[in-house]
Design an enzyme around this catalytic site. Structure first.
Site, PDB file in Angstrom:
ATOM      1  N   GLY A  79       0.632  -1.153   0.161  1.00 26.38           N
ATOM      2  CA  GLY A  79      -0.134  -0.154   0.089  1.00 26.38           C
ATOM      3  C   GLY A  79       0.835   1.114   0.076  1.00 26.38           C
ATOM      4  O   GLY A  79       1.856   1.497  -0.856  1.00 26.38           O
ATOM      5  N   SER A 178       6.047  -5.276  -1.578  1.00 27.82           N
ATOM      6  CA  SER A 178       5.769  -4.038  -2.052  1.00 27.82           C
ATOM      7  C   SER A 178       5.880  -3.110  -0.893  1.00 27.82           C
ATOM      8  O   SER A 178       6.851  -3.106  -0.128  1.00 27.82           O
ATOM      9  CB  SER A 178       4.397  -4.084  -2.694  1.00 27.82           C
ATOM     10  OG  SER A 178       4.310  -2.613  -3.574  1.00 27.82           O
ATOM     11  N   TYR A 179       4.895  -2.303  -0.576  1.00 29.01           N
ATOM     12  CA  TYR A 179       5.012  -1.290   0.478  1.00 29.01           C
ATOM     13  C   TYR A 179       5.301  -2.015   1.669  1.00 29.01           C
ATOM     14  O   TYR A 179       5.632  -1.474   2.771  1.00 29.01           O
ATOM     15  CB  TYR A 179       4.039  -0.320   0.568  1.00 29.01           C
ATOM     16  CG  TYR A 179       4.237   0.881   1.405  1.00 29.01           C
ATOM     17  CD1 TYR A 179       4.850   1.957   0.919  1.00 29.01           C
ATOM     18  CD2 TYR A 179       3.699   0.927   2.982  1.00 29.01           C
ATOM     19  CE1 TYR A 179       5.156   2.987   1.668  1.00 29.01           C
ATOM     20  CE2 TYR A 179       4.058   2.189   3.658  1.00 29.01           C
ATOM     21  CZ  TYR A 179       4.726   2.861   2.935  1.00 29.01           C
ATOM     22  OH  TYR A 179       4.994   4.361   3.664  1.00 29.01           O
ATOM     23  N   ASP A 416       9.500  -7.576 -12.601  1.00 25.82           N
ATOM     24  CA  ASP A 416       8.710  -6.525 -12.065  1.00 25.82           C
ATOM     25  C   ASP A 416       9.478  -5.218 -12.313  1.00 25.82           C
ATOM     26  O   ASP A 416      10.505  -5.073 -12.291  1.00 25.82           O
ATOM     27  CB  ASP A 416       8.764  -6.721 -10.716  1.00 25.82           C
ATOM     28  CG  ASP A 416       8.107  -5.730  -9.793  1.00 25.82           C
ATOM     29  OD1 ASP A 416       6.971  -5.059 -10.312  1.00 25.82           O
ATOM     30  OD2 ASP A 416       8.401  -5.381  -8.649  1.00 25.82           O
ATOM     31  N   HIS A 469       5.643  -8.870  -9.816  1.00 23.31           N
ATOM     32  CA  HIS A 469       5.915  -8.130  -8.594  1.00 23.31           C
ATOM     33  C   HIS A 469       5.250  -8.676  -7.549  1.00 23.31           C
ATOM     34  O   HIS A 469       5.609  -8.950  -6.431  1.00 23.31           O
ATOM     35  CB  HIS A 469       4.815  -6.965  -8.858  1.00 23.31           C
ATOM     36  CG  HIS A 469       4.740  -5.911  -7.496  1.00 23.31           C
ATOM     37  ND1 HIS A 469       6.262  -5.361  -7.391  1.00 23.31           N
ATOM     38  CD2 HIS A 469       4.112  -5.523  -6.826  1.00 23.31           C
ATOM     39  CE1 HIS A 469       5.828  -4.589  -5.997  1.00 23.31           C
ATOM     40  NE2 HIS A 469       4.489  -4.486  -5.880  1.00 23.31           N
TER      41      HIS A 469
END
Length: 492
Positions: A79, A178-179, A416, A469
């Site tokens: 996020g 990711s985040y 990615d 990703h």
């Protein structure tokens, strides 16, 4: 040993196992799921843990192998703003979801042979409050940041282990992508602090995993251009033009640097940023036009506002660090395009199955989620939180954690373009640790599945060949392979 003693020991072991399984709160047990016909391969639990006025939702899948000894893994999607049901539905959860027929009906669920619950107990957590099914009675708490999210999640863990005390002694790991490259190290740091000050129950924390995770604005910001050149997405001339005008600092705000980087953006604007080999899904109801997907996110634009009509992929917003987006006073901006498009109309990615299933009233009831009038509509990624990136670079966190003996696996799908492996490889090397395992391939099912380099202090950088990703989404068999080997302390 005589037969009576053997029978007595067997009875005690059976009693202990039964007590272990039944110790979890019965009102959290999931007994059925709409769309699935059959027996669960292990027990599933879900519900809310309250932290003040915040109510954090979890879905817990007990290991199919040996729940009493297998690690407990907390999974966090990125996020800031994405639900961890992303991982549950599309990556490594216990089910594969098949689109319903006719279109618009509930999906059909089948057992996933590559679920990470094959070898671990796994908690899927919607965090922070305001994401997924998690909510707060005080909407002011939807303004949050890295530090507050970490302390809230640590508080969640302490309460969760209080509800499930039979798992306290299991090895515990934190994982995400990711985040969550920010979530995981900051939460790990909070857990370690809690252990040192004697927070109860004592969490048996062993280490963490980060997949295609953001880490540091300099390393992540400088990753894209080398990646596009190595992947033959830009020419030598474009690459050399950027190099000469930006001096390998691609966040350089100079006019000539931006003019050259714009050529990179133009070359990649029609690609699927999550996997450059994959086609893009085009929502038929979107206003994208006919040429390409035009999904280049704001994070790939020049510093400041852009007038280009480039709709943001919600999934990009939810999962990735903004490479070059303006960050004022540490605030990660909420992209203006989100106000103009339905957040479920995601260029390049079809999330209709998860959205349809998780917003069905019977599904929400089955998994003990609050109805829509309480927790809101479930969305893959939300724009109802305002998030402050206040933790800075993660490199000091990684150094501190690994120097204290906590294991770390940092992995990257090598196709990615969202958080390219080039940045991750560079920052892991920058730690300055001695190389213990020189660069080599790793095998799965008799084939080269990627490459790895192992460093002192038990930190490993690993690539997954051909993955995007969200690695388990693209390479589920290989993902389960390296995941299980690493958790079991076996060579990858």
């Amino acid at each position: 040993m005589d037969n009576n003693m053997y029978s007595f020991i067997s009875f005690c072991m059976l009693l202990l196992f039964s007590t272990f399984i039944e110790a979890a709160p019965n009102d959290s047990l999931i007994t059925h799921l709409p769309g699935f016909n059959g027996d669960f391969p292990s027990k599933h639990y879900s519900g809310y843990v309250s932290i003040g006025k915040k109510n954090l939702f979890y879905y817990f899948v007990v290991s199919e192998r040996n729940p009493g000894k297998d690690p407990v893994v907390l999974w966090l999607n990125g996020g800031p703003g994405c639900s961890s049901f992303d991982g549950f539905v599309y990556e490594h959860g216990p089910f594969n979801f098949q689109e319903g027929s006719p279109k618009g009906s509930l999906p059909t669920l089948h057992l996933n042979p590559y679920s990470w619950s094959k070898v671990s107990n796994i908690i899927y957590l919607d965090s922070p409050a305001g994401v997924g099914f998690s909510y707060s009675w005080n909407i002011s708490e939807y303004i949050t940041g890295d530090h507050k999210t970490a302390t809230d999640t640590h508080a969640f863990l302490l309460k969760w282990f209080g509800l499930y005390p039979e798992f306290v002694s299991n090895p515990f790991y934190i994982a995400g992508e990711s985040y969550a490259g920010i979530y995981v190290p900051t939460l790990s740091s909070e857990v370690v602090k809690g252990i040192k000050v004697g927070a109860k129950p004592t969490i048996n924390f062993k280490g963490y995993m980060v997949g295609n995770g953001v880490c540091d604005p300099v390393f992540d910001g400088n990753a894209l251009v080398p990646f596009t050149h190595r992947m033959a997405l830009i020419s030598d001339d474009i690459f050399q033009g950027v190099e000469s005008s930006c001096g390998k600092n691609y966040s350089n705000p100079s006019k000539i640097c931006d003019e050259n980087i714009e050529k990179v953006y133009e070359a990649i604007s029609d690609l699927n940023i999550y996997d450059i080999l994959e086609p893009c899904y085009h929502d038929p109801t979107s206003q994208l036009g006919s040429k390409g997907n035009k999904s280049l996110p704001v994070s790939f634009q020049q510093l400041g506002a852009t007038s280009k009509p480039l709709p943001v992929r919600t999934r990009m917003f939810g999962r990735a660090w903004p490479f070059r987006a303006p960050v004022k006073d540490g605030i990660v901006p909420l992209w203006p395009e989100l106000a103009q498009t339905n957040s479920r109309d995601v260029p390049c990615f079809n999330d209709e199955v998860a959205t349809l299933w998780l917003n069905d009233a019977k599904v929400r009831q089955a998994i003990h989620a609050q109805p829509e009038n309480v927790s809101g509509t479930w969305e893959l990624c939300t724009d109802r939180i305002s998030y402050n990136h206040d933790a800075g670079s993660m490199i000091p966190y990684h150094k501190t954690l690994t120097l204290q003996g906590y294991r770390a696996l940092i992995y990257s799908g090598d196709h990615d373009m969202c958080v390219p492996y080039t940045g991750t490889q560079a920052w892991t090397r920058s730690l300055g640790y001695k190389t213990i395992i020189p660069w080599r391939s790793w095998m799965s099912n008799g084939q080269v599945s990627g490459y790895l380099q192992g460093y002192d202090h038990d930190i490993t950088f690993l690539t997954i060949k051909g993955a995007g990703h969200t690695v388990p989404e693209y390479k589920p068999m290989e993902a389960l392979d390296f995941y299980s080997r690493w958790l079991d302390h076996k060579p990858i």
